[in-house]
Structures are given as C-alpha cells and as structure tokens.
Design an enzyme around this catalytic site. Structure first.
Site, mmCIF file in Angstrom:
data_model
loop_
_atom_site.group_PDB
_atom_site.id
_atom_site.type_symbol
_atom_site.label_atom_id
_atom_site.label_comp_id
_atom_site.label_asym_id
_atom_site.label_seq_id
_atom_site.Cartn_x
_atom_site.Cartn_y
_atom_site.Cartn_z
ATOM 1 N N THR A 237 0.821 -1.215 0.000
ATOM 2 C CA THR A 237 0.000 0.000 0.000
ATOM 3 C C THR A 237 0.849 1.258 0.000
ATOM 4 O O THR A 237 0.477 2.272 -0.575
ATOM 5 C CB THR A 237 -0.924 -0.001 1.230
ATOM 6 O OG1 THR A 237 -1.796 -1.108 1.113
ATOM 7 C CG2 THR A 237 -1.753 1.258 1.329
ATOM 8 N N TYR B 115 -7.999 0.761 -4.234
ATOM 9 C CA TYR B 115 -6.727 1.198 -4.805
ATOM 10 C C TYR B 115 -5.947 -0.032 -5.235
ATOM 11 O O TYR B 115 -6.337 -1.166 -4.939
ATOM 12 C CB TYR B 115 -5.911 1.986 -3.755
ATOM 13 C CG TYR B 115 -5.463 1.138 -2.608
ATOM 14 C CD1 TYR B 115 -6.327 0.848 -1.565
ATOM 15 C CD2 TYR B 115 -4.185 0.568 -2.579
ATOM 16 C CE1 TYR B 115 -5.943 0.020 -0.520
ATOM 17 C CE2 TYR B 115 -3.794 -0.251 -1.544
ATOM 18 C CZ TYR B 115 -4.674 -0.518 -0.516
ATOM 19 O OH TYR B 115 -4.305 -1.346 0.506
ATOM 20 N N THR C 137 1.622 -4.561 4.087
ATOM 21 C CA THR C 137 1.457 -4.881 5.513
ATOM 22 C C THR C 137 0.899 -6.290 5.746
ATOM 23 O O THR C 137 1.065 -6.833 6.835
ATOM 24 C CB THR C 137 0.540 -3.853 6.198
ATOM 25 O OG1 THR C 137 -0.716 -3.832 5.530
ATOM 26 C CG2 THR C 137 1.167 -2.474 6.194
ATOM 27 N N ASP C 138 0.258 -6.875 4.728
ATOM 28 C CA ASP C 138 -0.382 -8.187 4.935
ATOM 29 C C ASP C 138 0.598 -9.243 5.436
ATOM 30 O O ASP C 138 0.270 -10.049 6.314
ATOM 31 C CB ASP C 138 -1.005 -8.703 3.625
ATOM 32 C CG ASP C 138 -2.213 -7.893 3.187
ATOM 33 O OD1 ASP C 138 -2.566 -6.917 3.869
ATOM 34 O OD2 ASP C 138 -2.808 -8.250 2.147
ATOM 35 N N LYS D 238 0.133 -8.205 12.442
ATOM 36 C CA LYS D 238 -0.935 -7.304 11.995
ATOM 37 C C LYS D 238 -2.228 -7.728 12.699
ATOM 38 O O LYS D 238 -2.623 -8.891 12.628
ATOM 39 C CB LYS D 238 -1.081 -7.405 10.470
ATOM 40 C CG LYS D 238 -2.055 -6.400 9.891
ATOM 41 C CD LYS D 238 -2.074 -6.433 8.357
ATOM 42 C CE LYS D 238 -2.986 -5.324 7.829
ATOM 43 N NZ LYS D 238 -3.047 -5.271 6.365
ATOM 44 N N GLU E 77 -3.317 -30.379 27.007
ATOM 45 C CA GLU E 77 -4.413 -31.341 26.833
ATOM 46 C C GLU E 77 -4.045 -32.420 25.816
ATOM 47 O O GLU E 77 -4.691 -33.446 25.728
ATOM 48 C CB GLU E 77 -5.681 -30.608 26.382
ATOM 49 C CG GLU E 77 -6.396 -29.865 27.506
ATOM 50 C CD GLU E 77 -7.702 -29.260 27.020
ATOM 51 O OE1 GLU E 77 -8.664 -30.008 26.801
ATOM 52 O OE2 GLU E 77 -7.738 -28.022 26.862
HETATM 53 N N1 GLU Z 1 -2.571 -6.301 0.425
HETATM 54 C C1 GLU Z 1 -1.590 -5.292 0.248
HETATM 55 C C2 GLU Z 1 -0.216 -5.701 0.725
HETATM 56 O O1 GLU Z 1 -0.042 -6.315 1.739
HETATM 57 C C3 GLU Z 1 -1.996 -4.028 0.865
HETATM 58 C C4 GLU Z 1 -1.929 -3.975 2.361
HETATM 59 C C5 GLU Z 1 -0.933 -2.966 2.815
HETATM 60 O O2 GLU Z 1 0.162 -2.845 2.311
HETATM 61 O O3 GLU Z 1 -1.305 -2.273 3.754
HETATM 62 O O4 GLU Z 1 0.710 -5.386 0.046
#
Ligand code: GLU
Length: 349
Positions: free
Chosen positions: A33, A46, A112-113, A185, A306
C-alpha cells in the site's frame, strides 16, 4: 570573479564532506500500500505496488538531509503475492549490502499483509547487526492523510540510529518500533494495526526521534542458526486452521502433497479436533514434523497440555503465531529432520 570561484569550490568541498559524513541507507522497495495509488483522496479502493521506489523517495525529501539515500526496486507486488523466490532474492541483497557493501542501514518498504513473515525470515537469515527496518502504510499514496511518507521518514531515522544496531529486523509503523519475532498485523484497516501481543513494542519514533525501551533476546541475525548463504530453497510447510466440527481433509491433502511440515493452528492451547489429531499423528509416523500452535493470537502453546505431545511425536511453537512458526519450521527443515533438534530451535529463536 576569482574569489567567487574559490567560494564555489569551498562550498562544494563542504557539501562533499557533509555527504561523506552522512550514513548511507538503501531503500529496497517490494510494493504494498505504501507504493499503492487510488483514483481519489477518499476512494477506499486502490492498487498496491504501482508507485516506484524513486517516487517513494522523492515524496519525502527530508530523508536526504539525514542520510545518503539509494533506492532499489526488488519487486512491486501486493504482499499477499510474496513468495520464496522474492524472499531469497531480498535476503541475499540485504546481506550483500550490509556485509560487503557500503550500506549503514536498510529500509525495506513492504505491504502490511505479510510484513511480519518477511521481517521474521530476514531476522533469521541475514548475517549483520546493522539496522534493518521494515515499513509500510495502511493508507495508499493518493489517500487523504496517507501514512506512508511519515512512516518512511521515521523508518530512515530508525535505520541511522546507533541504538538500532543489534536489534535484528524491526518493523516501524504508526510511530512504533516492533521486533520482527513479536510483531503481527491485528486490524484489517486501522493505522494502529501492528502490535506485539506477547511482549509489546520495543520502542517509539516520533517525527524521527527514536527511543528504545527493550531488546529482543531470542537468537537473530548474527546469532541465528541460519545463514542466507546456505539456503537455496525452502521446503513446503502448510498451516491447518482448526474449528468446531472439523475434518481431516486438509491434513490429508497436505500429506498427499508431500508437505515436510505442518503447523496445526489449534483451538485454545493448540487443541486439534479428534479426527485432525489422528491425521496429524499419521503425518508424524511418515516423517512429517508437526508443530502444534494456537489460533488464539497470543500466549504460549504449552507442551503436553491437553494433548500428549510425547505420545504423538508433536512439538509446540512456544508463543509464535502460526505464520511465524511456519517461517521457522521451513528454515529448521533446511538443516535437520530431527524433531528434538527442531524443538530446540523453537526454544531459542
Ligand atoms: N494487500 C496489500 C499488501 O499487503 C496491501 C496492504 C498494505 O500494504 O497495507 O501489500
């Protein structure tokens, strides 16, 4: 005229000296992103990975005052497309720049994924104690209040901070510094999505002012058991998520497709459904390493809780989440198939 020339030469000399004194930071861009753009400031749809590294750098001119910045495009993808090939390329390049090159620190821009997985992978395979900082954004570059530029400015400040030496890979987002092993995340859209549920953040960075409060102590970088120079490929390790009224089909599919390891993301303290437990046991009998983990999101999955791990031949993930346990098991399997040795690796990394 003569005096003017002398003055120009003097100023050029001064700026050359100043640039020599500045640390060199490489920004390695992979997409996400932070490199994404949309059609309008309020448009929530986007496309990731459309902005090049040069554009990312030129959007934050302030970083050129504190470091000599060099940019490289490693990939330009959404991080849900991240794969072993890009990981191996990225890790080799980071290693090369820090060990034999002139980089004082590295900043990696990333979606971020899966940032936490790439961060942990690099944390385990790069052989340098110099700063390695991962950064991204939750709002794309066309968005109102895009968080990418300040995150990038903060990341470069962390990369040139002397106290970042020896911390392993860190993630810088939303004014916080998190250790690669701990960070995850936790929210699909919030800018405060990155948390370290088991230990908390290790530091903060406020408009470039860096403060650390903790040191990561598990083995990483120079002390890790792994070295990117020795890793050419990674074995298949699958994650199987548990739920009520579960069935063994996914475990059986993993076994049929020659997975060398399985991370069982069990209920509560890592408890699989009975039929899944039996299928995992079949895997162990066929030489597959099974690591019990939990779908809960924090806390340790305790050995012989368990589930009688000794009887089934399972090991547990300590307090790693499933995606991090998968990274560590893949790397462990590049060195050994011995369950007890792998258990030791999970206790120390
Ligand atoms: N799905 C995209 C990625 O991980 C966008 C999420 C992001 O970067 O915040 O590259």
């Amino acid at each position: 005229m003569k005096f003017g020339l002398k003055k120009v030469v003097f100023v050029m000399l001064l700026s050359a000296i100043a640039s020599f004194a500045k640390p060199t930071v490489y920004i390695l861009a992979t997409g996400g992103t932070i490199a994404g753009s949309g059609s309008g400031a309020l448009d929530s749809s986007y496309t990731s990975g459309t902005v090049t590294v040069d554009k990312l750098i030129s959007a934050v001119p302030e970083i050129n005052k504190i470091a000599t910045i060099k940019g490289e495009q490693i990939s330009n993808i959404g991080s849900q497309e991240m794969n072993n090939e890009v990981w191996l390329k990225l890790a080799s390049r980071v290693n090369e720049l820090l060990v034999n090159g002139n980089a004082d620190g590295i900043v990696i821009t990333h979606g971020t994924d899966t940032m936490e997985e790439t961060a942990y992978f690099l944390n385990l395979v790069v052989k340098s104690d110099k700063p390695i900082v991962m950064v991204g954004a939750m709002r794309n570059s066309s968005s109102l209040s895009a968080d990418g530029p300040l995150n990038l400015f903060n990341a470069v400040n962390v990369a040139i901070d002397k106290n970042s030496i020896g911390k392993g890979v860190v993630v810088v987002m939303n004014d916080e510094i998190h250790a690669a092993r701990e960070v995850t995340k936790t929210n699909t859209t919030s800018v405060s999505t990155f948390k370290s549920p088991n230990s908390g953040k290790i530091g903060t960075v406020f408009y470039g002012k860096v403060k650390y409060y903790m040191n990561p102590i598990r083995k990483h970088t120079l002390n890790s058991d792994f070295d990117i120079a020795n890793i050419k490929e990674l074995p298949r390790v699958d994650i199987i998520y548990s739920h009520t009224n579960d069935n063994a089909d996914f475990v059986n599919t993993a076994l049929k497709n020659n997975a060398k390891g399985i991370i069982s993301s069990g209920m509560g303290n890592g408890n699989p459904y009975p039929s899944v437990l039996n299928a995992l046991f079949d895997g162990v009998k066929n030489g597959v390493i099974v690591v019990r983990d939990s779908r809960v999101g924090s806390g340790e999955t305790t050995l012989n809780g368990e589930v009688d791990d000794d009887k089934y031949g399972f090991i547990t993930s300590d307090n790693l989440n499933a995606q991090k346990a998968r990274v560590l098991l893949m790397l462990a399997l590049t060195k050994t198939n011995d369950k007890d040795k792998i258990a030791k690796i999970f206790e120390t990394h």
